[in-house]
Write a protein that holds these residues in place. Structure first.
Motif, PDB file in Angstrom:
ATOM      1  N   HIS A   1       4.202   0.760  13.481  1.00  0.00           N
ATOM      2  CA  HIS A   1       4.418  -0.519  12.799  1.00  0.00           C
ATOM      3  C   HIS A   1       5.370  -1.374  13.629  1.00  0.00           C
ATOM      4  O   HIS A   1       6.381  -0.883  14.114  1.00  0.00           O
TER       5      HIS A   1
ATOM      6  N   TRP B   1      11.542  -4.529  15.748  1.00  0.00           N
ATOM      7  CA  TRP B   1      11.531  -3.125  16.183  1.00  0.00           C
ATOM      8  C   TRP B   1      10.227  -2.450  15.829  1.00  0.00           C
ATOM      9  O   TRP B   1       9.421  -3.021  15.096  1.00  0.00           O
TER      10      TRP B   1
ATOM     11  N   HIS C   1       4.681   4.591  10.623  1.00  0.00           N
ATOM     12  CA  HIS C   1       4.466   4.133   9.245  1.00  0.00           C
ATOM     13  C   HIS C   1       3.372   4.912   8.524  1.00  0.00           C
ATOM     14  O   HIS C   1       2.610   4.333   7.741  1.00  0.00           O
TER      15      HIS C   1
ATOM     16  N   HIS D   1      13.070  -0.016   2.151  1.00  0.00           N
ATOM     17  CA  HIS D   1      13.227   0.524   3.512  1.00  0.00           C
ATOM     18  C   HIS D   1      14.188   1.704   3.570  1.00  0.00           C
ATOM     19  O   HIS D   1      14.548   2.161   4.655  1.00  0.00           O
TER      20      HIS D   1
ATOM     21  N   HIS E   1       7.801  -3.866  13.188  1.00  0.00           N
ATOM     22  CA  HIS E   1       8.573  -4.369  12.050  1.00  0.00           C
ATOM     23  C   HIS E   1       9.069  -5.792  12.315  1.00  0.00           C
ATOM     24  O   HIS E   1       9.829  -6.031  13.245  1.00  0.00           O
TER      25      HIS E   1
ATOM     26  N   HIS F   1       5.936  -6.799   4.732  1.00  0.00           N
ATOM     27  CA  HIS F   1       5.181  -6.900   5.981  1.00  0.00           C
ATOM     28  C   HIS F   1       4.478  -8.256   6.060  1.00  0.00           C
ATOM     29  O   HIS F   1       4.144  -8.855   5.049  1.00  0.00           O
TER      30      HIS F   1
ATOM     31  N   HIS G   1      11.617  -4.653   1.939  1.00  0.00           N
ATOM     32  CA  HIS G   1      10.974  -5.178   3.150  1.00  0.00           C
ATOM     33  C   HIS G   1       9.546  -5.606   2.834  1.00  0.00           C
ATOM     34  O   HIS G   1       8.835  -4.918   2.118  1.00  0.00           O
TER      35      HIS G   1
ATOM     36  N   HIS H   1       7.878  -2.779   0.462  1.00  0.00           N
ATOM     37  CA  HIS H   1       8.471  -1.478   0.093  1.00  0.00           C
ATOM     38  C   HIS H   1       9.972  -1.455   0.276  1.00  0.00           C
ATOM     39  O   HIS H   1      10.549  -2.315   0.939  1.00  0.00           O
TER      40      HIS H   1
ATOM     41  N   HIS I   1       8.329   1.352  14.726  1.00  0.00           N
ATOM     42  CA  HIS I   1       8.580   2.701  14.197  1.00  0.00           C
ATOM     43  C   HIS I   1       7.312   3.190  13.513  1.00  0.00           C
ATOM     44  O   HIS I   1       6.415   2.399  13.220  1.00  0.00           O
TER      45      HIS I   1
ATOM     46  N   GLU J   1      10.375   4.923   0.405  1.00  0.00           N
ATOM     47  CA  GLU J   1       9.033   4.500   0.826  1.00  0.00           C
ATOM     48  C   GLU J   1       8.071   5.687   0.758  1.00  0.00           C
ATOM     49  O   GLU J   1       6.970   5.582   0.208  1.00  0.00           O
TER      50      GLU J   1
HETATM   51 CU1  C2O Z   1      10.154  -1.087   9.042  1.00  0.00          CU
HETATM   52 CU2  C2O Z   1       7.034  -0.993   6.427  1.00  0.00          CU
HETATM   53  O1  C2O Z   1       8.639  -0.933   7.704  1.00  0.00           O
END
Ligand code: C2O
Ligand code: CU
Ligand code: CU
Length: 571
Positions: free
Chosen positions: A135, A173, A177, A554, A137, A493, A491, A552, A175, A559
């Motif tokens: 993901h 960033w 998911h 974080h 972010h 998206h 958070h 969601h 990471h 999550e």
């Molecule tokens: Cu940094 Cu859905 O996340």
């Protein structure tokens, strides 16, 4: 304590119900509130074929990115086994990929707005039956580039991302998911920075090169052999750690413990990312020097703002203008996480509080008498030595080692930032609301846990429409909770939003006030902290793409437990 069920065995059964309700049953056996109805199935059904390259897409930057086993020197002595992103630049400017020497963090990806990026991501973690997906972010991307769990790939597979970087200059960033395994994969080391620059930002002449430092703050626990300790090894301990969010014992900066940096007597741009699973930091200079903030999650603010400290919850970023020109060579200063109140979070204090309530046979937490041969001491063990949420911590030491002549000047205007106007929102009098609750041993968003294939009517939004959202950290009188409740960084998206208001229940105001002067709500955000009893209002617009996104908490354990829902953007 003996356990027959490993988390992996539970995952193999393949449902959130198996994973978390088994833990819940264990908690119930410990006298905690019972888990509720069965949660829906997870994501074990075979995924669709991983995305392949499109020959018509001509990338400016092309990267091979592997998630693989590695070793890192973190503590003196034996190296730590980690999972790490390793990358190779196939096409493009060599500066597009910058390794952080000696760190388990993935290389920093540096691109310019408008550049086309292709990333071949391979999941090469041996011996794991969990899927992975990357993901990005904070970036605004088409849904198939955004790591919906339905795109997660199995070990041995490769997923190809192809996108144009459309976002403002800023510190983003990347990471993993995958559904139900994000916390574990990030904790094991999978994360990296994604830094975007653009013309507006370049024209400011902000500190660059060696004066542009990115600092990723994370907390981790280690066993006596320097290996990472995480909640998930054990559903009994795991259930509690998941419910609370996993707090580590030591603060790492860029994957190193006890970090110090050397600076010259001039100005620096410090990019801070809270990459921790669950810990929030209240970052301040120990000598009381004010912090000058120039950017938040979605890039530069309109103008610099000053703060006594900055409150940074998991997933959030800020950029500071840190001017060391008035400092003496040889002096040292410390960036600390200052003490704050009001948020429940397991750690030494919290757990010992629970245990003593138990031992004394009184108090609200009836966690004793397990019936199943387990006891709370064993259940709490993975976080028993971790500082509580809000405990004071040392984050970073800065040593001024060199004199420098420079004419660094902080620009008084950083950027032109277009403000959403509430008058233009389609629902200005009726915000779309998302309430986080904890009914028993699980978390819910609007009364639902995450289901990868479900979208409720109130989770569908129209492309291009400006909306008001209200996020609510509800006060739960659950038996597992202290009256003050937990904090949640929320958070979303697929966009950057603007924070237009905050409200907190009067009885929880004191805790809120111990962090609120550190909120940076002036700019674009993708993650916002909600303290216990707090409501936050946002203005947002999904403007670029239709498709399935997510919203969601974080705290990655939340999550993974399902405090997340799909958001469907329709045309
Ligand atoms: Cu940094 Cu859905 O996340
Ligand atoms: Cu995100
Ligand atoms: Cu949460």
């Amino acid at each position: 304590m003996t356990t027959q069920l490993t988390r992996r065995a539970l995952l193999r059964r393949g449902t959130r119900a198996a994973l978390f309700l088994a833990g819940g049953a264990a908690l119930a056996a410990c006298g905690l509130s019972p888990a509720g109805t069965a949660a829906p199935a997870g994501t074990t059904r075979p995924a669709r074929a991983p995305r392949q390259p499109n020959p018509g897409f001509v990338p400016d930057v092309e990267i091979r990115l592997r998630a693989a086993l590695a070793e890192a020197a973190i503590l003196p002595g034996r190296p730590t086994q980690v999972w790490s992103y390793q990358a190779e630049l196939l096409t493009g400017d060599p500066g597009s990929l910058q390794a952080i020497p000696g760190s388990f963090l993935g290389p920093t990806i540096r691109v310019r707005r408008g550049q086309k990026l292709r990333v071949h991501f391979s999941h090469e973690l041996p011996g794991t039956d969990t899927r992975s997906i990357v993901h990005w972010h904070g970036l605004t991307l088409p849904s198939e580039q955004d790591a919906h769990p339905r795109h997660a790939i199995a070990a041995g597979q490769t997923y190809v991302y192809e996108f144009t970087v459309a976002d403002r200059a800023g510190t983003y960033w990347y990471h993993p998911h995958p559904d139900m395994a994000t916390g574990r994969q990030v904790y094991q080391g999978l994360a990296g920075l994604f830094i975007v620059s653009d013309d507006e930002e370049q024209a400011l002449g902000l500190p660059s090169g060696e004066q542009d430092l990115a600092l990723v703050i994370q907390d981790r626990s280690f066993d006596g052999d320097n290996q990472l300790v995480y909640a998930a090894g054990d559903p009994m301990a795991g259930a509690m750690d998941y419910l609370m969010g996993f707090l580590g014992e030591r603060v790492l900066v860029n994957g190193q413990f006890d970090t110090s940096i050397e600076v010259a007597t001039r100005a620096y741009r410090l990019r801070l990312l809270n990459g921790s699973n669950a810990r929030t930091y209240k970052l301040g200079w120990e000598d009381g020097t004010l912090l000058t903030v120039i950017a938040s999650d979605g890039g530069l603010l309109e103008r610099p703002v000053e703060r006594p400290y900055v409150t940074l919850s998991p997933g959030e970023r800020v950029e500071l203008w840190a001017d060391f020109s008035g400092r003496a060579v040889g002096s040292e200063l410390t960036l600390a996480s200052l003490a704050f109140e009001g948020a429940e979070g397991a750690g030494a204090q919290e757990l010992s509080g629970m245990n003593s309530a138990d031992a004394g046979g009184h108090g609200g937490h009836d966690m004793g008498n397990t019936g199943g041969g387990h006891d709370m001491g064993a259940m709490a063990s993975t976080m028993a030595n971790a500082p509580a949420q809000g405990a004071p911590l040392t984050v970073l030491r800065v040593r001024v080692t060199e004199h420098a002549e420079s004419d660094d000047a902080l620009p008084s205007v950083l950027s032109s930032l277009s403000r959403h106007r509430i008058e233009e929102a389609v629902n200005r009098d009726k915000p779309r609301s998302f309430t986080m609750t904890q009914p028993g041993v699980r978390w819910e968003l609007n009364g639902r846990v995450y289901e990868p294939d479900t979208i409720a009517a109130d989770e569908t939004v129209r492309l291009g429409e400006l909306e008001v959202w209200e996020l609510v950290n509800a006060l739960n009188a659950g038996e597992t909770r202290h009256p003050q409740g937990m904090l949640h960084p929320f958070h979303i998206h697929g966009l950057q939003f603007q924070v237009i208001g905050r409200e907190v229940l009067p009885e929880l105001r004191a805790g809120w006030e111990s962090v609120s002067a550190g909120f940076v709500d002036e700019g674009w955000k993708d993650t916002v902290l909600l303290m216990p009893g707090e409501r936050v209002r946002l203005l947002l617009r999904f403007a670029a793409h239709t498709g399935t996104y997510m919203a969601h908490c974080h705290i990655l354990e939340h999550e993974d437990m399902g405090l997340m829902r799909n958001i469907e953007v329709v045309g």
